[in-house]
Design a protein around this motif. Structure first.
Motif, PDB file in Angstrom:
ATOM      1  N   SER A 145       0.828  -1.224   0.000  1.00 23.30           N
ATOM      2  CA  SER A 145       0.000   0.000   0.000  1.00 23.30           C
ATOM      3  C   SER A 145       0.857   1.265   0.000  1.00 23.30           C
ATOM      4  O   SER A 145       0.490   2.274  -0.593  1.00 23.30           O
ATOM      5  CB  SER A 145      -0.945   0.005   1.198  1.00 23.30           C
ATOM      6  OG  SER A 145      -0.242   0.194   2.415  1.00 23.30           O
ATOM      7  N   PHE A 146       2.023   1.217   0.675  1.00 22.35           N
ATOM      8  CA  PHE A 146       2.929   2.371   0.681  1.00 22.35           C
ATOM      9  C   PHE A 146       3.417   2.706  -0.725  1.00 22.35           C
ATOM     10  O   PHE A 146       3.824   3.827  -1.007  1.00 22.35           O
ATOM     11  CB  PHE A 146       4.157   2.106   1.564  1.00 22.35           C
ATOM     12  CG  PHE A 146       3.867   1.909   3.022  1.00 22.35           C
ATOM     13  CD1 PHE A 146       2.729   2.442   3.605  1.00 22.35           C
ATOM     14  CD2 PHE A 146       4.748   1.187   3.822  1.00 22.35           C
ATOM     15  CE1 PHE A 146       2.474   2.258   4.963  1.00 22.35           C
ATOM     16  CE2 PHE A 146       4.502   1.002   5.170  1.00 22.35           C
ATOM     17  CZ  PHE A 146       3.361   1.537   5.746  1.00 22.35           C
ATOM     18  N   PHE A 147       3.380   1.686  -1.614  1.00 21.90           N
ATOM     19  CA  PHE A 147       3.948   1.848  -2.946  1.00 21.90           C
ATOM     20  C   PHE A 147       2.929   2.397  -3.959  1.00 21.90           C
ATOM     21  O   PHE A 147       3.254   2.570  -5.126  1.00 21.90           O
ATOM     22  CB  PHE A 147       4.513   0.513  -3.432  1.00 21.90           C
ATOM     23  CG  PHE A 147       5.579   0.643  -4.482  1.00 21.90           C
ATOM     24  CD1 PHE A 147       6.750   1.349  -4.228  1.00 21.90           C
ATOM     25  CD2 PHE A 147       5.429   0.055  -5.733  1.00 21.90           C
ATOM     26  CE1 PHE A 147       7.742   1.471  -5.190  1.00 21.90           C
ATOM     27  CE2 PHE A 147       6.411   0.167  -6.712  1.00 21.90           C
ATOM     28  CZ  PHE A 147       7.570   0.880  -6.439  1.00 21.90           C
ATOM     29  N   HIS A 195       4.566  10.716  -5.135  1.00 25.16           N
ATOM     30  CA  HIS A 195       5.637   9.900  -4.577  1.00 25.16           C
ATOM     31  C   HIS A 195       5.086   8.560  -4.111  1.00 25.16           C
ATOM     32  O   HIS A 195       3.869   8.325  -4.080  1.00 25.16           O
ATOM     33  CB  HIS A 195       6.322  10.627  -3.414  1.00 25.16           C
ATOM     34  CG  HIS A 195       5.428  10.819  -2.220  1.00 25.16           C
ATOM     35  ND1 HIS A 195       4.442  11.776  -2.179  1.00 25.16           N
ATOM     36  CD2 HIS A 195       5.365  10.162  -1.029  1.00 25.16           C
ATOM     37  CE1 HIS A 195       3.808  11.711  -1.024  1.00 25.16           C
ATOM     38  NE2 HIS A 195       4.342  10.736  -0.301  1.00 25.16           N
ATOM     39  N   ARG A 196       6.008   7.686  -3.693  1.00 23.04           N
ATOM     40  CA  ARG A 196       5.672   6.399  -3.098  1.00 23.04           C
ATOM     41  C   ARG A 196       6.890   5.941  -2.301  1.00 23.04           C
ATOM     42  O   ARG A 196       7.981   6.517  -2.423  1.00 23.04           O
ATOM     43  CB  ARG A 196       5.309   5.377  -4.185  1.00 23.04           C
ATOM     44  CG  ARG A 196       6.423   5.084  -5.166  1.00 23.04           C
ATOM     45  CD  ARG A 196       5.958   4.298  -6.373  1.00 23.04           C
ATOM     46  NE  ARG A 196       7.081   3.979  -7.262  1.00 23.04           N
ATOM     47  CZ  ARG A 196       6.952   3.426  -8.455  1.00 23.04           C
ATOM     48  NH1 ARG A 196       5.743   3.127  -8.917  1.00 23.04           N
ATOM     49  NH2 ARG A 196       8.018   3.162  -9.200  1.00 23.04           N
ATOM     50  N   PHE A 197       6.713   4.914  -1.489  1.00 21.71           N
ATOM     51  CA  PHE A 197       7.809   4.449  -0.633  1.00 21.71           C
ATOM     52  C   PHE A 197       7.818   2.930  -0.575  1.00 21.71           C
ATOM     53  O   PHE A 197       6.775   2.277  -0.644  1.00 21.71           O
ATOM     54  CB  PHE A 197       7.657   4.995   0.784  1.00 21.71           C
ATOM     55  CG  PHE A 197       8.656   4.410   1.744  1.00 21.71           C
ATOM     56  CD1 PHE A 197       9.957   4.850   1.763  1.00 21.71           C
ATOM     57  CD2 PHE A 197       8.288   3.359   2.591  1.00 21.71           C
ATOM     58  CE1 PHE A 197      10.899   4.275   2.610  1.00 21.71           C
ATOM     59  CE2 PHE A 197       9.215   2.784   3.446  1.00 21.71           C
ATOM     60  CZ  PHE A 197      10.518   3.241   3.456  1.00 21.71           C
ATOM     61  N   THR A 198       9.002   2.370  -0.411  1.00 21.74           N
ATOM     62  CA  THR A 198       9.135   0.937  -0.160  1.00 21.74           C
ATOM     63  C   THR A 198      10.414   0.656   0.620  1.00 21.74           C
ATOM     64  O   THR A 198      11.388   1.412   0.531  1.00 21.74           O
ATOM     65  CB  THR A 198       9.166   0.137  -1.482  1.00 21.74           C
ATOM     66  OG1 THR A 198       9.234  -1.268  -1.175  1.00 21.74           O
ATOM     67  CG2 THR A 198      10.348   0.510  -2.350  1.00 21.74           C
ATOM     68  N   VAL A 199      10.379  -0.405   1.386  1.00 20.91           N
ATOM     69  CA  VAL A 199      11.632  -0.920   1.947  1.00 20.91           C
ATOM     70  C   VAL A 199      12.448  -1.482   0.787  1.00 20.91           C
ATOM     71  O   VAL A 199      11.912  -1.741  -0.296  1.00 20.91           O
ATOM     72  CB  VAL A 199      11.360  -2.033   2.983  1.00 20.91           C
ATOM     73  CG1 VAL A 199      10.705  -1.473   4.217  1.00 20.91           C
ATOM     74  CG2 VAL A 199      10.522  -3.152   2.379  1.00 20.91           C
ATOM     75  N   ASP A 200      13.740  -1.667   1.004  1.00 17.20           N
ATOM     76  CA  ASP A 200      14.552  -2.337  -0.015  1.00 17.20           C
ATOM     77  C   ASP A 200      14.612  -3.829   0.310  1.00 17.20           C
ATOM     78  O   ASP A 200      13.815  -4.322   1.124  1.00 17.20           O
ATOM     79  CB  ASP A 200      15.932  -1.694  -0.139  1.00 17.20           C
ATOM     80  CG  ASP A 200      16.729  -1.701   1.162  1.00 17.20           C
ATOM     81  OD1 ASP A 200      16.428  -2.544   2.036  1.00 17.20           O
ATOM     82  OD2 ASP A 200      17.650  -0.881   1.314  1.00 17.20           O
TER      83      ASP A 200
END
Length: 243
Positions: A145-147, A195-200
């Motif tokens: 969902s963060f992505f 924007h969007r976010f993800t862990v690596d």
């Protein structure tokens, strides 16, 4: 008798000049201290900004991978500032923070740099979270969902306390810029930027989220071209840059 009388009637050494000099020195000292206290905290030099690059076009099959073009197209600090990114490198090793604190009072900060940024930028609320399969219920769904590409109607502030991840932001050409944030990175995204976010692929990030006033949680998924915050961003960072 005469010698003694002459000694007694000699005028005392002048102290006025000495007192005045001491006051001037003290005044200069206070002025210098005030300068230090009121000096704006400069952003980190360009060569110390996070690694960033243009992502390939099309769908992102593995959001946790680096997803670089071949050859790589790096994005420098000047280009990131151009789209409204701010960045400071903090000393995350020198201070301890809880794995989870919702909320966490920014007034509890002991790091002088964090305290200065808090006061200069008006951060009055914070929380601390750890995104990891063992720390976040519904981890896979949350990371997915963060992505989702979205905007917020307020500035987004993230301080990475440990771990690492990717912030993807749209540049003025609507390309994805992938920014690899790591321990000690404090970055702000302007209101209205897509924007969007993800862990690596390490699957862990420990971060502080800071807010001005009450926290803003609501993401507005793209398209949001008529949203006031998006219009504000386009005016300040897209149309203005074309002129």
């Amino acid at each position: 008798m005469t010698d003694s009388a002459e000694t007694d009637t000699n005028p005392p050494e002048p102290k006025k000049l000495k007192v005045t000099e001491e006051k001037e020195e003290e005044k200069e000292k206070v002025t210098e201290e005030e300068k230090v206290e009121t000096a704006k905290m400069e952003q980190t030099p360009d060569n110390e900004w996070p690694d960033a690059w243009i992502m390939p076009d099309g769908e992102c099959e593995n959001q946790k991978a680096e997803n670089r073009k071949d050859p790589n197209e790096p994005v420098d600090a000047a280009a990131m500032r151009k789209i409204g990114i701010n960045y400071w490198k903090m000393d995350a090793d020198a201070y301890a923070y809880p794995a989870l604190a919702v909320p966490w009072d920014p007034k509890d900060a002991v790091d002088p740099a964090l305290k200065q940024l808090r006061d200069e930028r008006g951060y009055s609320y914070a929380d601390i979270i750890t995104i990891h399969p063992e720390k976040l219920p519904g981890y896979d769904e949350k990371v997915k969902s963060f992505f989702e590409e979205h905007i917020h109607d307020a500035e987004e502030i993230r301080y990475i306390l440990s771990g690492s991840g990717f912030f993807d932001v749209r540049n003025e050409a609507d390309q994805w810029v992938r920014i690899h944030v790591k321990k000690g990175d404090l970055m702000t995204l302007p209101e209205g930027i897509y924007h969007r976010f993800t862990v690596d692929e390490k699957d862990i990030i420990h971060a502080m989220r800071l807010f001005i006033g009450q926290p803003i949680w609501t993401p507005f998924n793209r398209p949001q071209e008529d949203h006031p915050s998006r219009k504000k961003y386009v005016t300040e960072f897209v149309e203005e840059k074309k002129e």
